[in-house]
Design a protein around this motif. Structure first.
Motif, PDB file in Angstrom:
ATOM      1  N   GLU A 360      76.358  30.408  -6.807  1.00 22.34           N
ATOM      2  CA  GLU A 360      76.968  30.533  -8.073  1.00 22.34           C
ATOM      3  C   GLU A 360      76.000  30.557  -9.019  1.00 22.34           C
ATOM      4  OE1 GLU A 360      77.024  27.930  -6.175  1.00 22.34           O
ATOM      5  OE2 GLU A 360      76.237  26.477  -7.203  1.00 22.34           O
ATOM      6  N   LYS A 361      74.371  30.301  -8.691  1.00 21.37           N
ATOM      7  CA  LYS A 361      73.563  30.662  -9.652  1.00 21.37           C
ATOM      8  C   LYS A 361      72.476  31.430  -9.640  1.00 21.37           C
ATOM      9  CE  LYS A 361      74.216  25.528 -10.750  1.00 21.37           C
ATOM     10  NZ  LYS A 361      74.761  24.635  -9.446  1.00 21.37           N
ATOM     11  N   TYR A 362      72.762  31.891  -8.324  1.00 23.37           N
ATOM     12  CA  TYR A 362      71.932  33.659  -8.274  1.00 23.37           C
ATOM     13  C   TYR A 362      71.205  34.207  -9.076  1.00 23.37           C
ATOM     14  CZ  TYR A 362      69.828  37.181  -6.170  1.00 23.37           C
ATOM     15  OH  TYR A 362      68.553  38.496  -5.715  1.00 23.37           O
ATOM     16  N   ASP A 363      72.627  35.102  -9.527  1.00 21.78           N
ATOM     17  CA  ASP A 363      72.905  36.546 -10.889  1.00 21.78           C
ATOM     18  C   ASP A 363      72.013  35.642 -11.585  1.00 21.78           C
ATOM     19  OD1 ASP A 363      73.705  37.439  -9.415  1.00 21.78           O
ATOM     20  OD2 ASP A 363      75.790  37.200  -9.692  1.00 21.78           O
ATOM     21  N   ILE A 364      72.125  34.536 -12.571  1.00 26.45           N
ATOM     22  CA  ILE A 364      71.599  33.468 -13.594  1.00 26.45           C
ATOM     23  C   ILE A 364      70.129  33.935 -13.080  1.00 26.45           C
ATOM     24  CG2 ILE A 364      71.476  31.588 -14.679  1.00 26.45           C
ATOM     25  CD1 ILE A 364      74.538  30.948 -13.852  1.00 26.45           C
ATOM     26  N   ALA A 365      69.669  33.213 -12.186  1.00 29.90           N
ATOM     27  CA  ALA A 365      67.741  33.258 -12.143  1.00 29.90           C
ATOM     28  C   ALA A 365      67.647  34.285 -12.340  1.00 29.90           C
ATOM     29  CB  ALA A 365      67.932  32.244 -10.865  1.00 29.90           C
ATOM     30  N   MET A 366      68.218  35.168 -11.939  1.00 22.22           N
ATOM     31  CA  MET A 366      67.482  37.030 -11.560  1.00 22.22           C
ATOM     32  C   MET A 366      67.712  36.764 -12.968  1.00 22.22           C
ATOM     33  SD  MET A 366      66.653  37.506  -8.647  1.00 22.22           S
ATOM     34  CE  MET A 366      66.121  39.226  -8.040  1.00 22.22           C
ATOM     35  N   LYS A 367      68.585  37.452 -13.744  1.00 21.29           N
ATOM     36  CA  LYS A 367      68.948  37.095 -14.941  1.00 21.29           C
ATOM     37  C   LYS A 367      67.312  36.765 -15.964  1.00 21.29           C
ATOM     38  CE  LYS A 367      73.076  38.639 -17.954  1.00 21.29           C
ATOM     39  NZ  LYS A 367      74.278  38.003 -18.513  1.00 21.29           N
ATOM     40  N   VAL A 368      67.444  35.312 -15.793  1.00 23.42           N
ATOM     41  CA  VAL A 368      66.321  34.500 -16.281  1.00 23.42           C
ATOM     42  C   VAL A 368      65.390  35.241 -15.972  1.00 23.42           C
ATOM     43  CG1 VAL A 368      65.183  31.969 -16.513  1.00 23.42           C
ATOM     44  CG2 VAL A 368      67.677  32.175 -15.923  1.00 23.42           C
ATOM     45  N   GLY A 369      64.785  35.136 -14.678  1.00 18.83           N
ATOM     46  CA  GLY A 369      63.204  36.506 -14.295  1.00 18.83           C
ATOM     47  C   GLY A 369      62.843  37.443 -14.773  1.00 18.83           C
ATOM     48  N   GLU A 370      64.337  38.992 -15.218  1.00 18.19           N
ATOM     49  CA  GLU A 370      64.389  40.021 -15.605  1.00 18.19           C
ATOM     50  C   GLU A 370      63.152  39.840 -16.511  1.00 18.19           C
ATOM     51  OE1 GLU A 370      67.624  41.463 -17.713  1.00 18.19           O
ATOM     52  OE2 GLU A 370      68.598  41.573 -15.467  1.00 18.19           O
ATOM     53  N   ASP A 371      62.731  39.077 -18.064  1.00 15.44           N
ATOM     54  CA  ASP A 371      61.861  38.949 -19.012  1.00 15.44           C
ATOM     55  C   ASP A 371      60.039  39.197 -17.891  1.00 15.44           C
ATOM     56  OD1 ASP A 371      63.507  39.795 -21.218  1.00 15.44           O
ATOM     57  OD2 ASP A 371      62.540  37.788 -21.670  1.00 15.44           O
ATOM     58  N   LEU A 372      60.327  38.108 -17.040  1.00 15.16           N
ATOM     59  CA  LEU A 372      58.914  38.093 -16.161  1.00 15.16           C
ATOM     60  C   LEU A 372      58.634  39.477 -15.482  1.00 15.16           C
ATOM     61  CD1 LEU A 372      56.302  36.224 -15.097  1.00 15.16           C
ATOM     62  CD2 LEU A 372      57.780  35.098 -13.342  1.00 15.16           C
ATOM     63  N   PHE A 373      59.856  39.396 -14.716  1.00 10.96           N
ATOM     64  CA  PHE A 373      59.479  40.598 -14.172  1.00 10.96           C
ATOM     65  C   PHE A 373      58.958  42.225 -14.517  1.00 10.96           C
ATOM     66  CE2 PHE A 373      63.471  38.437 -11.419  1.00 10.96           C
ATOM     67  CZ  PHE A 373      62.161  37.355 -11.440  1.00 10.96           C
ATOM     68  N   GLN A 374      60.024  42.361 -15.666  1.00  3.04           N
ATOM     69  CA  GLN A 374      59.046  43.440 -16.614  1.00  3.04           C
ATOM     70  C   GLN A 374      58.080  43.053 -17.297  1.00  3.04           C
ATOM     71  OE1 GLN A 374      62.216  45.821 -17.026  1.00  3.04           O
ATOM     72  NE2 GLN A 374      59.525  47.472 -18.184  1.00  3.04           N
ATOM     73  N   GLN A 375      57.610  41.946 -17.819  1.00  2.88           N
ATOM     74  CA  GLN A 375      56.357  42.053 -17.998  1.00  2.88           C
ATOM     75  C   GLN A 375      55.140  42.409 -17.440  1.00  2.88           C
ATOM     76  OE1 GLN A 375      55.259  38.182 -19.793  1.00  2.88           O
ATOM     77  NE2 GLN A 375      56.969  38.444 -21.674  1.00  2.88           N
ATOM     78  N   VAL A 376      55.797  41.839 -15.947  1.00  4.33           N
ATOM     79  CA  VAL A 376      54.633  42.114 -14.679  1.00  4.33           C
ATOM     80  C   VAL A 376      54.449  43.249 -14.657  1.00  4.33           C
ATOM     81  CG1 VAL A 376      54.864  41.541 -12.072  1.00  4.33           C
ATOM     82  CG2 VAL A 376      54.697  39.585 -13.517  1.00  4.33           C
ATOM     83  N   ALA A 377      55.746  44.166 -14.578  1.00  4.90           N
ATOM     84  CA  ALA A 377      55.480  45.398 -14.340  1.00  4.90           C
ATOM     85  C   ALA A 377      54.909  46.455 -15.300  1.00  4.90           C
ATOM     86  CB  ALA A 377      57.099  46.068 -14.009  1.00  4.90           C
ATOM     87  N   ASP A 378      54.670  46.072 -16.195  1.00  2.00           N
ATOM     88  CA  ASP A 378      54.303  46.582 -17.955  1.00  2.00           C
ATOM     89  C   ASP A 378      52.846  46.441 -17.352  1.00  2.00           C
ATOM     90  OD1 ASP A 378      57.027  47.435 -18.547  1.00  2.00           O
ATOM     91  OD2 ASP A 378      56.884  46.218 -20.432  1.00  2.00           O
ATOM     92  N   SER A 379      51.922  45.030 -17.350  1.00  2.00           N
ATOM     93  CA  SER A 379      50.918  44.467 -16.805  1.00  2.00           C
ATOM     94  C   SER A 379      49.703  45.640 -16.159  1.00  2.00           C
ATOM     95  CB  SER A 379      50.871  42.994 -16.257  1.00  2.00           C
ATOM     96  OG  SER A 379      51.092  43.038 -15.414  1.00  2.00           O
ATOM     97  N   GLY A 380      50.861  46.367 -15.137  1.00  2.00           N
ATOM     98  CA  GLY A 380      49.824  47.579 -14.294  1.00  2.00           C
ATOM     99  C   GLY A 380      49.428  46.357 -13.576  1.00  2.00           C
ATOM    100  N   ALA A 381      49.389  44.813 -12.842  1.00  2.11           N
ATOM    101  CA  ALA A 381      48.856  44.575 -12.087  1.00  2.11           C
ATOM    102  C   ALA A 381      49.212  43.926 -10.568  1.00  2.11           C
ATOM    103  CB  ALA A 381      48.791  42.681 -12.924  1.00  2.11           C
ATOM    104  N   ALA A 382      48.158  44.155  -9.857  1.00  5.82           N
ATOM    105  CA  ALA A 382      48.434  44.284  -8.391  1.00  5.82           C
ATOM    106  C   ALA A 382      49.180  43.416  -8.027  1.00  5.82           C
ATOM    107  CB  ALA A 382      46.920  45.061  -7.664  1.00  5.82           C
ATOM    108  N   VAL A 383      48.667  41.726  -8.245  1.00  4.90           N
ATOM    109  CA  VAL A 383      49.021  40.799  -7.182  1.00  4.90           C
ATOM    110  C   VAL A 383      49.598  39.944  -8.819  1.00  4.90           C
ATOM    111  CG1 VAL A 383      47.541  39.772  -7.802  1.00  4.90           C
ATOM    112  CG2 VAL A 383      48.675  38.662  -6.531  1.00  4.90           C
ATOM    113  N   VAL A 384      50.890  39.141  -8.413  1.00  8.75           N
ATOM    114  CA  VAL A 384      51.077  38.221  -9.757  1.00  8.75           C
ATOM    115  C   VAL A 384      50.378  36.985  -8.891  1.00  8.75           C
ATOM    116  CG1 VAL A 384      52.995  36.901 -10.320  1.00  8.75           C
ATOM    117  CG2 VAL A 384      52.778  39.447  -9.351  1.00  8.75           C
TER     118      VAL A 384
END
Lengths: 416, 417
Positions: A360-384
């Motif tokens: 019941e919380k998975y979708d919320i967790a993924m939405k919370v993470g969206e900003d971070l996932f996007q920032q990681v993608a934008d950074s072009g970094a190979a590893v987090v």
């Protein structure tokens, strides 16, 4: 009195600590701006509403009028950013426990709250367990029967434990002793991270003790509202670690959530302020990056780093932020020549320990993470890089990029 | 932890001092108990809005006389212009593309508050500049039913009293969040999304009349407010502006983001959650501060300290039940407190209260009384009543800036010697 139904009263130190902090709330809404969960779902109204405001209407003798606090992920950011020192997350942890006690705690929460149980079952049968946990029909079944979301990130059992390595490993005697508290993630899923922690500590002149009787700190049980069970775990761990601390050793860990549990959360949330073993352990516990940065400040850190020509995104987990020590990993990674470090400033990856596993919380967790996932993608970094294992698994799930504990990067830069 | 400078407080004054020090090459760490007042402030830079109850047209022309009448005021100790210039440049190279602050010390811009009162500010963000009440163009204030702290008709009715034709309209935003109410930050996040802006334009357009400017509560995005402004102005073919809201304040959060980025990109550290609870001294030198952190306290050693913890409102200065006022982080001496036995409060709530001007006692270089190496900045300083004068950001920026300069100059002098 059943301790699991106790409520802070004016007679307990907890009352001063938690309820007493309510009156410092000036309704400034700074916690609301920072809450990762309430910003993506209406199911949680936000730390101020659920915490300092609703708390005034909670009566230990009466049923809770408000159940939404079950959707608080317990990340603790609200307490960190509060400029008035209100114990918002801690109050909400108590409220969550009471709500769950009334609703009944699902079997799932009792299972995911016990990583040692899972680890002991999964480790000997690792290939089978790992394959099964990645089979769609099994995950669908697990979602239907247990309520663990079919897509939630689950780690791979290493098939061996960290302590089986530690038992055979002998740290060179230097007289400069530290005790390594490795946590369950290292024990069952990432023993190699633990080996690197030991190697980095040894490279800096430490003699590393790994108490073989150490076990889970109880944090997953606590965050699932099972306070009595969590107390049993954390006190057992404190009994193992305290004698070392009493002999002058400091305790160091790489799991920032678990070290935060020892440092502060068990004392405040589980009402264990008065336990002398836990108090001592709490004072002597360090996050590995915190310790290494202190060494560096004293000019004692070995800085013979080889260049790492790569780009890394660094995310500080919420519970690392709860140590209130800034981001020491960033300062350490900055010492490595050639390494490009991008600081992520999104708040949370969403997983919050076991929160994001739940159907019941998975979708919320993924939405919370969206900003971070996007920032990681934008950074072009190979590893987090990230200090907490559950966050790393969630970040890998959300970004499809590999992750590493900051120590793994230092380990590589040392050429160990 | 050893630093050149430890700054205590992460509001405008602390972040300005920290960023300037880091830019000047100092190893600096900003420690704060929590997030600062930026998140609550409207995001304008108010330098001097009122002098003795009279609205100030030009801070630059009034300030010389103002400081001669208030020799204990922070403005008597520092100059404002260089700090404003630095701040504007800082916004320009900051993380919000195209976002700027416009205006000058020569002329206060009058912008409507959420209640429609005219608020005099020296610098304002480009997203607010269109609300200038000196401009006779009529205004349509649009409120959202889901934002319950903002009443468009009330705001418009008061704006009309300033002599600018104004009317209020309330619309539904269709946020689809499932929530009956939403705060301004929650709405601002929606405005970061071009799709949402497009739908919003379609919804609001029929309510607008030709020639009207559009005033919205300050929700034009967090990440790219300038992009949101330009986009909406094009879609709606008219000037548009933000009106500051009750907390949380999206423009205030942008100020935090901008100053934080300046600090971090210059290599400064930021530690949120660490409350400074004491200091060690060697005579008149503070040698370290102790911060309360999880598990064990941390000691931060430095050659210099900047105290920017705020005043009574933030809890940095407290009046105890024993009627003794104290500064909580370092225990510095205060000035501006009523004498023993004198009244602490005036029964008239809106009168100038005896404690209004209380702050940490400093000399003319902002050095705390009884110390050699603690500089004080922002609302912790005595002698001002920022909420009456409309001077809060001006004081914080200029004293944070000056404190950093003093440290860098003295460090430079020491290095040369």
């Amino acid at each position: 009195m059943n301790p699991d139904t106790r409520h802070p009263t004016p007679d307990t130190p907890l009352f001063d600590l938690l309820r007493g902090s309510l009156d410092h709330c000036v309704k400034c809404t700074i916690c609301e701006t920072a809450c990762p969960v309430s910003n993506v779902t209406p199911l949680f109204p936000g730390p101020k509403y659920a915490g300092p405001q609703a708390e005034r209407y909670r009566d230990p003798a009466a049923p809770s009028v408000e159940w939404s606090v079950d959707y608080c992920s317990g990340c603790g950011i609200c307490t960190q950013v509060c400029p008035q020192g209100v114990k918002i997350a801690e109050l909400n942890a108590h409220a969550r426990r009471r709500v769950k006690a009334r609703k009944g705690v699902p079997l799932r929460d009792k299972i995911v709250g016990r990583p040692t149980l899972l680890g002991r079952l999964g480790t000997p049968a690792a290939p089978l367990a790992n394959a099964s946990l990645r089979l769609r029909p099994i995950r669908v079944l697990a979602e239907k029967v247990l309520g663990v979301h079919r897509d939630a990130p689950v780690p791979k059992f290493a098939g061996r434990t960290f302590r089986s390595w530690a038992k055979k490993h002998k740290s060179p005697a230097t007289g400069r002793r530290v005790v390594y508290f490795h946590g369950c993630g290292t024990q069952y899923y990432e023993p190699d991270v633990g080996e690197k922690v030991v190697a980095v500590l040894e490279h800096n002149g430490f003699e590393v003790d790994v108490p073989l009787k150490q076990d889970c700190c109880g944090l997953p049980l606590q965050s699932n509202g099972l306070f009595d069970d969590a107390r049993a775990y954390v006190l057992r761990l404190a009994r193992v670690l305290a004698p070392h601390a009493r002999n002058g050793a400091i305790i160091v860990g790489n799991a920032t959530s678990c070290t935060l549990m020892l440092k502060r959360e068990a004392r405040e949330i589980l009402e264990l302020e008065d336990d002398p073993d836990l108090k001592l352990v709490s004072e002597k516990t360090y996050d590995i990056c915190e310790l290494l940065l202190e060494l560096h400040d004293r000019g004692e850190l070995n800085t013979d780093f080889r260049p790492l020509e790569e780009s890394v995104a660094y995310h500080a987990p919420c519970q690392q932020q709860g140590h209130w020590i800034g981001k020491p990993a960033l300062d350490l990674l900055a010492l490595v020549p050639g390494l490009q470090v991008h600081e992520m400033d999104a708040r949370c990856c969403g997983i919050a320990g076991t929160y994001g596993l739940k159907a019941e919380k998975y979708d919320i967790a993924m939405k919370v993470g969206e900003d971070l996932f996007q920032q990681v993608a934008d950074s072009g970094a190979a590893v987090v890089a990230c200090d907490s294992e559950t966050c790393r698994w969630q970040i890998e799930h959300g970004t499809h990029k590999p992750s590493a504990h900051p120590i793994e990067l230092l380990h590589r830069a040392y050429g160990l | 932890m050893r630093y050149d400078v430890v700054v205590i407080g992460a509001g405008v004054a602390g972040l300005t001092a920290g960023a300037r020090l880091a830019e000047g090459g100092a190893r600096v760490c900003v420690l704060a108990k929590g997030m600062g007042s930026t998140h609550l402030a409207p995001g304008t830079v108010d330098v001097l809005g009122y002098d003795g109850g009279e609205r100030v047209e030009s801070p630059a022309s009034v300030l010389p006389d103002f400081v001669s009448r208030h020799p204990d005021h922070p403005y008597a100790l520092v100059s404002v212009a260089p700090a404003l210039e630095w701040f504007a440049a800082c916004v320009e190279r900051g993380p919000k593309p195209g976002y700027r602050y416009v205006g000058s010390l020569e002329h206060n811009v009058l912008l409507p508050t959420a209640l429609g009162a005219a608020r005099p500010s020296a610098l304002v963000p480009t997203t607010m500049a269109g609300g200038d009440l000196g401009d006779p163009a009529p205004i349509c204030v649009v409120g959202f039913r889901v934002l319950r702290d903002f009443h468009a008709s009330l705001c418009a009715a008061n704006v009309a009293r300033s002599g600018v034709e104004a009317r209020g309209v309330e619309i539904d935003l269709n946020l689809h969040t499932g929530r009956a109410e939403e705060n301004s930050l929650g709405i601002a996040r929606h405005f970061d999304d071009p799709g949402f802006r497009s739908a919003f334009s379609t919804r609001v357009a029929p309510s607008l009349r030709p020639g009207e400017r559009l005033g919205l509560p300050a929700v034009l995005g967090v990440r790219d407010p300038q992009g949101a402004l330009t986009d909406l102005e094009q879609r709606l073919e008219r000037p548009l502006f933000e009106i500051p809201t009750l907390p949380p304040s999206a423009p205030g959060i942008r100020v935090y983001d901008i100053l934080r980025a300046a600090l971090r990109s210059a290599g400064g550290r930021l530690v949120i959650g660490a409350e400074v609870v004491g200091a060690s001294r060697d005579g008149t030198r503070v040698t370290s501060v102790r911060a309360h952190t999880s598990g064990h306290d941390h000691v931060y050693e430095a050659r210099w300290f900047v105290l920017a913890t705020g005043g009574v409102a933030s809890g940095a200065i407290e009046l105890g039940s024993d009627w003794v006022a104290r500064e909580n982080a370092l225990g510095l001496s205060l000035s501006g407190a009523p004498a023993d036995g004198a009244a602490r409060f005036d029964p008239d709530y809106f009168a100038e209260q005896p404690l209004n001007r209380i702050g940490v006692a400093v000399d003319s270089s902002l050095t705390g009384e009884g110390t050699d190496n603690v500089l004080v900045a922002g609302a912790a300083l005595p002698g001002a009543i920022p909420w009456r004068e409309g001077s809060g950001e001006g004081i914080s920026l200029s004293t944070g800036f000056a404190a950093a300069r003093t440290v860098l100059e003295r460090e430079g002098a020491a290095a040369a010697a």
